[in-house]
Design a protein around this motif. Structure first.
Motif, PDB file in Angstrom:
ATOM      1  N   SER A  46       1.366  -1.548  -0.036  1.00 35.83           N
ATOM      2  CA  SER A  46       0.107   0.007  -0.179  1.00 35.83           C
ATOM      3  C   SER A  46       1.022   1.532  -0.202  1.00 35.83           C
ATOM      4  O   SER A  46       0.995   2.197  -1.114  1.00 35.83           O
ATOM      5  CB  SER A  46      -0.521   0.063   1.234  1.00 35.83           C
ATOM      6  OG  SER A  46      -0.461   0.475   2.685  1.00 35.83           O
TER       7      SER A  46
ATOM      8  N   GLU B  46       3.693   1.691  -1.167  1.00 38.46           N
ATOM      9  CA  GLU B  46       4.609   1.241  -2.584  1.00 38.46           C
ATOM     10  C   GLU B  46       3.531   2.105  -3.634  1.00 38.46           C
ATOM     11  O   GLU B  46       3.951   2.851  -4.596  1.00 38.46           O
ATOM     12  CB  GLU B  46       4.982   0.217  -3.138  1.00 38.46           C
ATOM     13  CG  GLU B  46       6.138  -0.394  -2.650  1.00 38.46           C
ATOM     14  CD  GLU B  46       6.674  -1.601  -2.974  1.00 38.46           C
ATOM     15  OE1 GLU B  46       5.262  -2.253  -2.895  1.00 38.46           O
ATOM     16  OE2 GLU B  46       8.080  -2.058  -2.884  1.00 38.46           O
ATOM     17  N   GLN B  47       1.992   1.796  -3.795  1.00 36.63           N
ATOM     18  CA  GLN B  47       1.380   2.292  -4.897  1.00 36.63           C
ATOM     19  C   GLN B  47       0.826   3.762  -3.959  1.00 36.63           C
ATOM     20  O   GLN B  47       0.427   4.653  -5.158  1.00 36.63           O
ATOM     21  CB  GLN B  47       0.134   1.155  -4.394  1.00 36.63           C
ATOM     22  CG  GLN B  47      -1.447   1.557  -5.080  1.00 36.63           C
ATOM     23  CD  GLN B  47      -2.237   0.653  -4.660  1.00 36.63           C
ATOM     24  OE1 GLN B  47      -2.448   0.004  -3.647  1.00 36.63           O
ATOM     25  NE2 GLN B  47      -3.052   0.514  -5.569  1.00 36.63           N
ATOM     26  N   ALA B  48       1.243   4.155  -2.832  1.00 40.04           N
ATOM     27  CA  ALA B  48       0.453   5.274  -2.688  1.00 40.04           C
ATOM     28  C   ALA B  48       2.118   6.160  -3.056  1.00 40.04           C
ATOM     29  O   ALA B  48       1.617   7.519  -3.984  1.00 40.04           O
ATOM     30  CB  ALA B  48       0.177   5.760  -0.948  1.00 40.04           C
ATOM     31  N   GLN B  49       2.816   5.727  -2.999  1.00 36.84           N
ATOM     32  CA  GLN B  49       4.724   7.045  -3.587  1.00 36.84           C
ATOM     33  C   GLN B  49       3.899   6.746  -5.159  1.00 36.84           C
ATOM     34  O   GLN B  49       4.125   7.456  -5.863  1.00 36.84           O
ATOM     35  CB  GLN B  49       5.452   5.514  -3.312  1.00 36.84           C
ATOM     36  CG  GLN B  49       5.859   5.773  -2.265  1.00 36.84           C
ATOM     37  CD  GLN B  49       7.214   4.768  -1.285  1.00 36.84           C
ATOM     38  OE1 GLN B  49       7.567   4.074  -2.501  1.00 36.84           O
ATOM     39  NE2 GLN B  49       7.540   5.538  -0.193  1.00 36.84           N
ATOM     40  N   SER B  50       3.031   5.699  -5.878  1.00 39.11           N
ATOM     41  CA  SER B  50       2.994   5.646  -7.180  1.00 39.11           C
ATOM     42  C   SER B  50       3.088   6.592  -8.198  1.00 39.11           C
ATOM     43  O   SER B  50       1.772   7.899  -8.472  1.00 39.11           O
ATOM     44  CB  SER B  50       2.950   4.179  -7.523  1.00 39.11           C
ATOM     45  OG  SER B  50       2.599   4.469  -8.890  1.00 39.11           O
ATOM     46  N   TYR B  51       1.487   6.701  -6.908  1.00 37.31           N
ATOM     47  CA  TYR B  51       0.203   7.729  -7.391  1.00 37.31           C
ATOM     48  C   TYR B  51       0.570   9.206  -7.256  1.00 37.31           C
ATOM     49  O   TYR B  51       0.471  10.131  -7.447  1.00 37.31           O
ATOM     50  CB  TYR B  51      -0.868   7.686  -6.436  1.00 37.31           C
ATOM     51  CG  TYR B  51      -1.396   6.106  -6.727  1.00 37.31           C
ATOM     52  CD1 TYR B  51      -1.592   5.967  -7.732  1.00 37.31           C
ATOM     53  CD2 TYR B  51      -2.488   5.317  -5.913  1.00 37.31           C
ATOM     54  CE1 TYR B  51      -2.533   5.287  -8.230  1.00 37.31           C
ATOM     55  CE2 TYR B  51      -3.199   4.701  -5.883  1.00 37.31           C
ATOM     56  CZ  TYR B  51      -3.117   3.681  -8.249  1.00 37.31           C
ATOM     57  OH  TYR B  51      -3.916   2.941  -7.559  1.00 37.31           O
ATOM     58  N   THR B  52       1.575   8.922  -5.516  1.00 44.63           N
ATOM     59  CA  THR B  52       2.299  10.735  -5.476  1.00 44.63           C
ATOM     60  C   THR B  52       2.758  11.100  -6.191  1.00 44.63           C
ATOM     61  O   THR B  52       2.783  12.388  -7.395  1.00 44.63           O
ATOM     62  CB  THR B  52       3.036  10.406  -4.013  1.00 44.63           C
ATOM     63  OG1 THR B  52       1.607  10.190  -3.592  1.00 44.63           O
ATOM     64  CG2 THR B  52       3.510  11.700  -3.481  1.00 44.63           C
TER      65      THR B  52
ATOM     66  N   THR C 102       1.885  14.961 -12.827  1.00 44.09           N
ATOM     67  CA  THR C 102       0.198  15.811 -13.746  1.00 44.09           C
ATOM     68  C   THR C 102       0.436  17.447 -13.475  1.00 44.09           C
ATOM     69  O   THR C 102       0.453  18.347 -14.201  1.00 44.09           O
ATOM     70  CB  THR C 102      -0.344  15.386 -13.127  1.00 44.09           C
ATOM     71  OG1 THR C 102      -0.449  13.908 -13.387  1.00 44.09           O
ATOM     72  CG2 THR C 102      -1.751  15.589 -13.482  1.00 44.09           C
TER      73      THR C 102
ATOM     74  N   LYS D 180       3.018   9.950  -9.608  1.00 43.63           N
ATOM     75  CA  LYS D 180       2.272  10.918 -10.403  1.00 43.63           C
ATOM     76  C   LYS D 180       1.456  12.423 -10.612  1.00 43.63           C
ATOM     77  O   LYS D 180       0.942  12.245 -11.651  1.00 43.63           O
ATOM     78  CB  LYS D 180       1.218   9.475 -11.098  1.00 43.63           C
ATOM     79  CG  LYS D 180       1.669   8.065 -11.283  1.00 43.63           C
ATOM     80  CD  LYS D 180       0.730   6.795 -11.713  1.00 43.63           C
ATOM     81  CE  LYS D 180       1.152   5.931 -12.086  1.00 43.63           C
ATOM     82  NZ  LYS D 180      -0.103   4.938 -12.121  1.00 43.63           N
ATOM     83  N   ALA D 181       1.043  12.339  -9.390  1.00 42.88           N
ATOM     84  CA  ALA D 181       0.413  13.378  -9.061  1.00 42.88           C
ATOM     85  C   ALA D 181       1.277  14.893  -9.201  1.00 42.88           C
ATOM     86  O   ALA D 181       0.625  15.812 -10.085  1.00 42.88           O
ATOM     87  CB  ALA D 181      -0.163  13.354  -7.835  1.00 42.88           C
TER      88      ALA D 181
END
Length: 99
Positions: free
Chosen positions: A65, A67-73, A79, A75-76
């Motif tokens: 979770s 690692e997934q949050a880091q990935s989303y961060t 963007t 990407k954000a």
């Protein structure tokens, strides 16, 4: 009385196989004792295996979770930077065309 070569080979093969099984059992016992000793030194007893497995599963879920949050961060952030650059370019075009 002389034994045929086939019988000698069979006896030697069986003896070697039995010796191999005995050695493997000894090695397995030594490894099991060593692992148990190491886990006991960390305060983990044999009865705690189920709890230990649950703890490791929880840690794995937590790591995934994060690692997934880091990935989303990441990407954000990309963007936001791309949107800011596009906005700056758009304002620059408007200023140049507005004159």
């Amino acid at each position: 009385m002389k034994l045929p070569d086939d019988e000698i080979r069979a006896i030697v093969t069986e003896t070697l196989a039995e010796h191999q099984r005995f050695q493997q059992e000894s090695i397995d016992a030594i490894v099991l004792k060593a692992v148990s000793s190491v886990l006991a030194s960390f305060g983990i007893e044999d009865d705690d295996r189920r709890e230990l497995r649950a703890d490791f599963q929880h840690l794995r879920r937590w790591r995934k979770s994060v690692e997934q949050a880091q990935s989303y961060t990441f990407k954000a952030v990309i963007t936001v930077i791309a949107t800011g650059l596009m906005g700056a370019v758009w304002l620059g075009v408007k200023v140049v065309l507005g004159k």
